[in-house]
Design a protein around this motif. Structure first.
Motif, PDB file in Angstrom:
ATOM      1  N   MET A  89       0.844  -1.178   0.000  1.00 13.56           N
ATOM      2  CA  MET A  89       0.000   0.000   0.000  1.00 13.56           C
ATOM      3  C   MET A  89       0.892   1.244   0.000  1.00 13.56           C
ATOM      4  SD  MET A  89      -2.782   1.218   2.817  1.00 13.56           S
ATOM      5  CE  MET A  89      -3.386  -0.431   2.856  1.00 13.56           C
ATOM      6  N   PRO A  90       0.590   2.230  -0.818  1.00  8.08           N
ATOM      7  CA  PRO A  90       1.404   3.444  -0.866  1.00  8.08           C
ATOM      8  C   PRO A  90       1.331   4.225   0.446  1.00  8.08           C
ATOM      9  CG  PRO A  90      -0.045   3.315  -2.770  1.00  8.08           C
ATOM     10  CD  PRO A  90      -0.468   2.239  -1.815  1.00  8.08           C
ATOM     11  N   LEU A  91       2.435   4.881   0.755  1.00  7.28           N
ATOM     12  CA  LEU A  91       2.516   5.753   1.926  1.00  7.28           C
ATOM     13  C   LEU A  91       2.939   7.138   1.463  1.00  7.28           C
ATOM     14  CD1 LEU A  91       2.673   6.362   5.005  1.00  7.28           C
ATOM     15  CD2 LEU A  91       5.072   5.677   4.859  1.00  7.28           C
ATOM     16  N   LEU A  92       2.138   8.126   1.782  1.00 11.45           N
ATOM     17  CA  LEU A  92       2.481   9.522   1.498  1.00 11.45           C
ATOM     18  C   LEU A  92       3.124  10.077   2.759  1.00 11.45           C
ATOM     19  CD1 LEU A  92       2.351  12.069  -0.249  1.00 11.45           C
ATOM     20  CD2 LEU A  92       0.060  12.451   0.662  1.00 11.45           C
ATOM     21  N   MET A  93       4.433  10.359   2.701  1.00 12.02           N
ATOM     22  CA  MET A  93       5.171  10.865   3.858  1.00 12.02           C
ATOM     23  C   MET A  93       5.441  12.341   3.660  1.00 12.02           C
ATOM     24  SD  MET A  93       6.538   9.976   6.678  1.00 12.02           S
ATOM     25  CE  MET A  93       7.750  10.481   7.862  1.00 12.02           C
ATOM     26  N   LEU A  94       4.960  13.150   4.582  1.00 10.13           N
ATOM     27  CA  LEU A  94       5.148  14.596   4.520  1.00 10.13           C
ATOM     28  C   LEU A  94       6.050  15.030   5.664  1.00 10.13           C
ATOM     29  CD1 LEU A  94       1.395  15.477   3.977  1.00 10.13           C
ATOM     30  CD2 LEU A  94       3.173  15.419   2.230  1.00 10.13           C
ATOM     31  N   SER A  95       7.039  15.837   5.368  1.00 10.66           N
ATOM     32  CA  SER A  95       7.939  16.349   6.392  1.00 10.66           C
ATOM     33  C   SER A  95       7.632  17.819   6.615  1.00 10.66           C
ATOM     34  CB  SER A  95       9.391  16.192   5.942  1.00 10.66           C
ATOM     35  OG  SER A  95      10.250  16.848   6.849  1.00 10.66           O
ATOM     36  N   ILE A  96       7.403  18.186   7.870  1.00 12.60           N
ATOM     37  CA  ILE A  96       7.144  19.596   8.175  1.00 12.60           C
ATOM     38  C   ILE A  96       8.209  20.096   9.145  1.00 12.60           C
ATOM     39  CG2 ILE A  96       4.691  19.559   7.652  1.00 12.60           C
ATOM     40  CD1 ILE A  96       4.166  19.303  10.685  1.00 12.60           C
ATOM     41  N   GLY A  97       9.446  19.831   8.776  1.00 14.00           N
ATOM     42  CA  GLY A  97      10.571  20.256   9.598  1.00 14.00           C
ATOM     43  C   GLY A  97      10.929  21.694   9.323  1.00 14.00           C
ATOM     44  N   LEU A 154       2.272  25.655   5.789  1.00 12.69           N
ATOM     45  CA  LEU A 154       1.505  24.577   6.398  1.00 12.69           C
ATOM     46  C   LEU A 154       0.090  24.502   5.839  1.00 12.69           C
ATOM     47  CD1 LEU A 154       2.753  24.729  10.094  1.00 12.69           C
ATOM     48  CD2 LEU A 154       3.388  23.119   8.285  1.00 12.69           C
ATOM     49  N   GLU A 155      -0.428  25.597   5.325  1.00 11.86           N
ATOM     50  CA  GLU A 155      -1.739  25.567   4.675  1.00 11.86           C
ATOM     51  C   GLU A 155      -1.705  24.662   3.445  1.00 11.86           C
ATOM     52  OE1 GLU A 155      -1.399  28.999   7.259  1.00 11.86           O
ATOM     53  OE2 GLU A 155      -0.132  28.344   5.599  1.00 11.86           O
ATOM     54  N   ASP A 156      -0.581  24.644   2.735  1.00 10.44           N
ATOM     55  CA  ASP A 156      -0.424  23.766   1.570  1.00 10.44           C
ATOM     56  C   ASP A 156      -0.328  22.306   2.004  1.00 10.44           C
ATOM     57  OD1 ASP A 156      -0.457  26.028   0.018  1.00 10.44           O
ATOM     58  OD2 ASP A 156       1.679  25.968  -0.487  1.00 10.44           O
ATOM     59  N   VAL A 157       0.372  22.052   3.097  1.00  9.28           N
ATOM     60  CA  VAL A 157       0.477  20.694   3.625  1.00  9.28           C
ATOM     61  C   VAL A 157      -0.906  20.217   4.070  1.00  9.28           C
ATOM     62  CG1 VAL A 157       1.537  19.220   5.374  1.00  9.28           C
ATOM     63  CG2 VAL A 157       2.883  21.050   4.309  1.00  9.28           C
ATOM     64  N   ALA A 158      -1.661  21.101   4.726  1.00  8.66           N
ATOM     65  CA  ALA A 158      -3.022  20.763   5.159  1.00  8.66           C
ATOM     66  C   ALA A 158      -3.896  20.423   3.951  1.00  8.66           C
ATOM     67  CB  ALA A 158      -3.630  21.915   5.954  1.00  8.66           C
ATOM     68  N   ARG A 159      -3.738  21.175   2.866  1.00  7.92           N
ATOM     69  CA  ARG A 159      -4.522  20.920   1.646  1.00  7.92           C
ATOM     70  C   ARG A 159      -4.191  19.551   1.059  1.00  7.92           C
ATOM     71  NH1 ARG A 159      -3.331  22.080  -3.617  1.00  7.92           N
ATOM     72  NH2 ARG A 159      -1.599  23.387  -2.985  1.00  7.92           N
ATOM     73  N   ILE A 160      -2.920  19.174   1.087  1.00  9.48           N
ATOM     74  CA  ILE A 160      -2.503  17.867   0.579  1.00  9.48           C
ATOM     75  C   ILE A 160      -3.115  16.758   1.429  1.00  9.48           C
ATOM     76  CG2 ILE A 160      -0.508  16.329   0.328  1.00  9.48           C
ATOM     77  CD1 ILE A 160       1.098  18.951  -0.369  1.00  9.48           C
ATOM     78  N   ILE A 161      -3.051  16.920   2.748  1.00 10.85           N
ATOM     79  CA  ILE A 161      -3.628  15.914   3.642  1.00 10.85           C
ATOM     80  C   ILE A 161      -5.127  15.806   3.409  1.00 10.85           C
ATOM     81  CG2 ILE A 161      -4.142  15.379   6.060  1.00 10.85           C
ATOM     82  CD1 ILE A 161      -1.373  16.604   6.738  1.00 10.85           C
ATOM     83  N   HIS A 162      -5.803  16.945   3.319  1.00  7.47           N
ATOM     84  CA  HIS A 162      -7.250  16.927   3.108  1.00  7.47           C
ATOM     85  C   HIS A 162      -7.612  16.230   1.799  1.00  7.47           C
ATOM     86  CE1 HIS A 162     -11.384  18.142   3.524  1.00  7.47           C
ATOM     87  NE2 HIS A 162     -11.356  18.632   2.293  1.00  7.47           N
ATOM     88  N   HIS A 163      -6.878  16.534   0.766  1.00 15.98           N
ATOM     89  CA  HIS A 163      -7.127  15.887  -0.531  1.00 15.98           C
ATOM     90  C   HIS A 163      -6.933  14.377  -0.405  1.00 15.98           C
ATOM     91  CE1 HIS A 163      -7.419  15.661  -4.917  1.00 15.98           C
ATOM     92  NE2 HIS A 163      -6.515  14.694  -4.802  1.00 15.98           N
ATOM     93  N   ALA A 164      -5.867  13.969   0.241  1.00 12.65           N
ATOM     94  CA  ALA A 164      -5.572  12.540   0.366  1.00 12.65           C
ATOM     95  C   ALA A 164      -6.649  11.806   1.158  1.00 12.65           C
ATOM     96  CB  ALA A 164      -4.204  12.345   1.018  1.00 12.65           C
ATOM     97  N   VAL A 165      -7.101  12.389   2.277  1.00  9.84           N
ATOM     98  CA  VAL A 165      -8.081  11.672   3.113  1.00  9.84           C
ATOM     99  C   VAL A 165      -9.487  11.713   2.531  1.00  9.84           C
ATOM    100  CG1 VAL A 165      -6.734  11.973   5.224  1.00  9.84           C
ATOM    101  CG2 VAL A 165      -8.573  13.588   4.703  1.00  9.84           C
ATOM    102  N   THR A 166      -9.780  12.674   1.676  1.00  7.11           N
ATOM    103  CA  THR A 166     -11.119  12.737   1.091  1.00  7.11           C
ATOM    104  C   THR A 166     -11.225  11.992  -0.242  1.00  7.11           C
ATOM    105  OG1 THR A 166     -10.666  14.890   0.089  1.00  7.11           O
ATOM    106  CG2 THR A 166     -11.752  14.894   2.239  1.00  7.11           C
TER     107      THR A 166
END
Length: 112
Positions: free
Chosen positions: A1-9, A15-27
């Motif tokens: 199963m693919p894993l989308l790994m996001l680093s917010i270091g 972070l709004e862009d990272v939030a958008r990516i997460i939202h897109h992925a979970v929806t």
């Protein structure tokens, strides 16, 4: 199963862009189609993690953060001494992540 790994270091991607990516992925993908993980790098001085700021950015834009879908790893960079013959350390802030990461995700996930 693919894993989308996001680093917010130390990267400069908002972070709004990272939030958008997460939202897109979970929806758009089920937990059987795509796993999502966030690596949060803390400030060595304050030990503050950017995960708290990401949660706030996500909740401001999309509501409740999908904790059940996002796996989190929180780390702290600590200064270490290098041996004379060791290669130089390349810290995350020196990597232009925003230039390749967002473009790659747009292509892979079809985000507009």
């Amino acid at each position: 199963m693919p894993l989308l790994m996001l680093s917010i270091g130390e990267q400069s991607t908002p972070l709004e862009d990272v939030a958008r990516i997460i939202h897109h992925a979970v929806t758009h993908y089920s937990d059987h189609e795509l796993n999502i993980a966030v690596s949060s790098l803390a400030d060595p001085e304050s030990r503050d993690h950017r995960m708290d700021a990401l949660l706030a950015a996500y909740e401001a834009a999309y509501g409740v953060f999908p904790h059940e879908r996002v796996h989190s790893t929180m780390r702290v960079y600590l200064a270490n001494e290098r041996l004379e013959d060791q290669a130089a350390v390349h810290r995350p802030r020196l990597t232009p992540v925003a230039k390749w990461m967002i473009v790659s995700l747009v292509v892979v996930l079809g985000i507009n």
